[in-house]
Design an enzyme around this catalytic site. Structure first.
Site, short mmCIF file in Angstrom:
data_model
loop_
_atom_site.label_atom_id
_atom_site.label_comp_id
_atom_site.label_asym_id
_atom_site.label_seq_id
_atom_site.Cartn_x
_atom_site.Cartn_y
_atom_site.Cartn_z
N SER A 154 42.01 37.85 38.36
CA SER A 154 41.12 36.77 37.92
C SER A 154 39.70 37.19 38.27
O SER A 154 39.49 37.99 39.19
CB SER A 154 41.47 35.47 38.64
OG SER A 154 40.45 34.49 38.46
N TYR A 170 43.89 31.20 46.71
CA TYR A 170 44.00 31.79 45.38
C TYR A 170 43.02 32.95 45.22
O TYR A 170 43.40 34.05 44.79
CB TYR A 170 43.74 30.73 44.32
CG TYR A 170 43.73 31.25 42.90
CD1 TYR A 170 44.92 31.53 42.24
CD2 TYR A 170 42.53 31.48 42.22
CE1 TYR A 170 44.93 32.02 40.94
CE2 TYR A 170 42.52 31.97 40.93
CZ TYR A 170 43.72 32.24 40.29
OH TYR A 170 43.71 32.73 39.00
#
Length: 267
Positions: A154, A170
Site C-alpha cells: 500500500s 496496518y
C-alpha cells in the site's frame, strides 16, 4: 552460433501455459488482478473466506473464458495457509505466479491501539504472507528455477496519516511487506524468481469504505495529482508486468499505483 529469438511485446506479456494463485481474489483489487492474469492466458486459483463471494467471482471470470478454481480459505489460520499451498499445487501442478493480495486493516490512535488489532493485521498481512510464499517457493518455484511473486502492499507503507486514518498496525505491516519483498528478491534471484510489490492508493473497496464514506470519493480524488481515485483497471498493467516475462529483469521493486499521491509533499 544460435541466433537469439526476440519476442514481440505481446509475447512477453502472454501468460498462456502459466498458473497463478491469487489470495483475496473474490472482489476488489484481487478480482481485478485475477481478470488481468486470466485474460493474459493464465490458469487461476483464487481464494477468499466467503464461499458465496468466491463462487460469484468464479462465475464472472468463467464468463470471460478464464479457467479458474475457487478455494475457500481463511488465511488468518496457519493450518489453512498450509492446506492452501497443498491444494493449489495439487490442482495446478505448479504455481508460476503467486499474488499475495489478502489482507486486513484496523484503525485507531496508536496510544489506544489494541493488541488484538495489531496481531490481526500482522498475522494476515505479514506472517502468513511469508508462510504461503515460503511454501510455494520451496515446493514449486525453487525446484523449477522459475517464479513470479507479487506482494500487494500500500502507499501507506511509506508512513502514517494523522488526518485521514490512524492505523499504525496496518501501515507498519505494509512497510514490512515492502522490506520482505526486497529481502526475498535478493535471496531468490539466484533461482530466477522475481519478487516485487505494488502499493495501491485509494481504490473504492470494502477495505477503504471507512475513508470513502467519511471523506467522500470526490474529496479524496481532489487531493491526488491525477484528480481521481483508482478504478477497476488501475492495477491490471502493474500486476501483468510483474507476473510476465515483460518484467523478467525487474525484481525487488515497489511500484506505487496511487495517482501520484505519494509524490506530494505533506504540510
Amino acid at each position: 552460433m544460435t541466433e537469439t529469438r526476440v519476442r514481440t511485446v505481446q509475447q512477453l506479456f502472454d501468460l498462456s501455459g502459466k498458473t497463478a494463485l491469487i489470495t483475496g481474489g473474490s472482489r476488489g483489487l484481487g478480482l481485478q488482478m485475477a481478470e488481468a492474469l486470466g485474460e493474459a492466458g493464465a490458469r487461476l486459483v483464487i481464494t477468499a473466506r466467503k464461499e458465496g463471494e468466491l463462487q460469484q467471482a468464479c462465475a464472472h471470470l468463467r464468463e470471460a473464458g478464464i479457467q479458474v478454481t475457487p478455494m475457500v480459505t481463511d488465511l488468518a489460520r496457519e493450518e489453512e495457509v498450509l492446506s492452501l499451498a497443498e491444494r493449489a499445487l495439487e490442482t495446478l501442478g505448479q504455481v508460476d505466479i503467486l499474488v499475495n493480495n489478502a489482507g486486513a486493516t484496523w484503525g485507531g490512535a496508536a496510544e489506544d491501539y489494541p493488541l488484538e488489532g495489531w496481531d490481526k493485521v500482522m498475522t494476515l498481512n505479514l506472517r502468513h504472507l511469508f508462510l504461503l510464499t515460503r511454501e510455494i517457493g520451496r515446493r514449486s518455484m525453487i525446484p523449477r528455477r522459475y517464479g513470479r511473486v507479487v506482494n500487494i502492499a500500500s502507499n501507506a507503507a511509506l508512513g502514517g496519516n494523522r488526518e485521514f486514518m490512524q492505523a499504525v498496525g496496518y501501515n507498519t505491516s505494509k512497510g514490512a511487506v515492502v522490506t520482505f519483498t526486497r529481502a526475498l528478491a535478493a535471496e531468490w534471484g539466484a533461482y530466477n524468481i522475481t519478487v516485487n510489490a505494488i502499493g495501491p492508493g485509494v481504490f473504492p473497496s470494502k477495505m477503504s469504505r471507512y475513508l470513502t464514506e467519511r471523506h467522500g470519493v470526490d474529496d479524496l480524488a481532489a487531493r491526488v495529482p491525477l484528480n481521481q481515485v483508482g478504478d477497476e483497471e488501475g492495477l491490471k498493467g502493474a500486476v501483468l508486468l510483474f507476473a510476465s516475462d515483460a518484467g523478467k529483469h525487474t525484481t525487488g521493486q515497489f511500484l506505487l499505483v496511487d495517482g501520484g499521491a505519494s509524490a506530494m509533499i505533506a504540510g
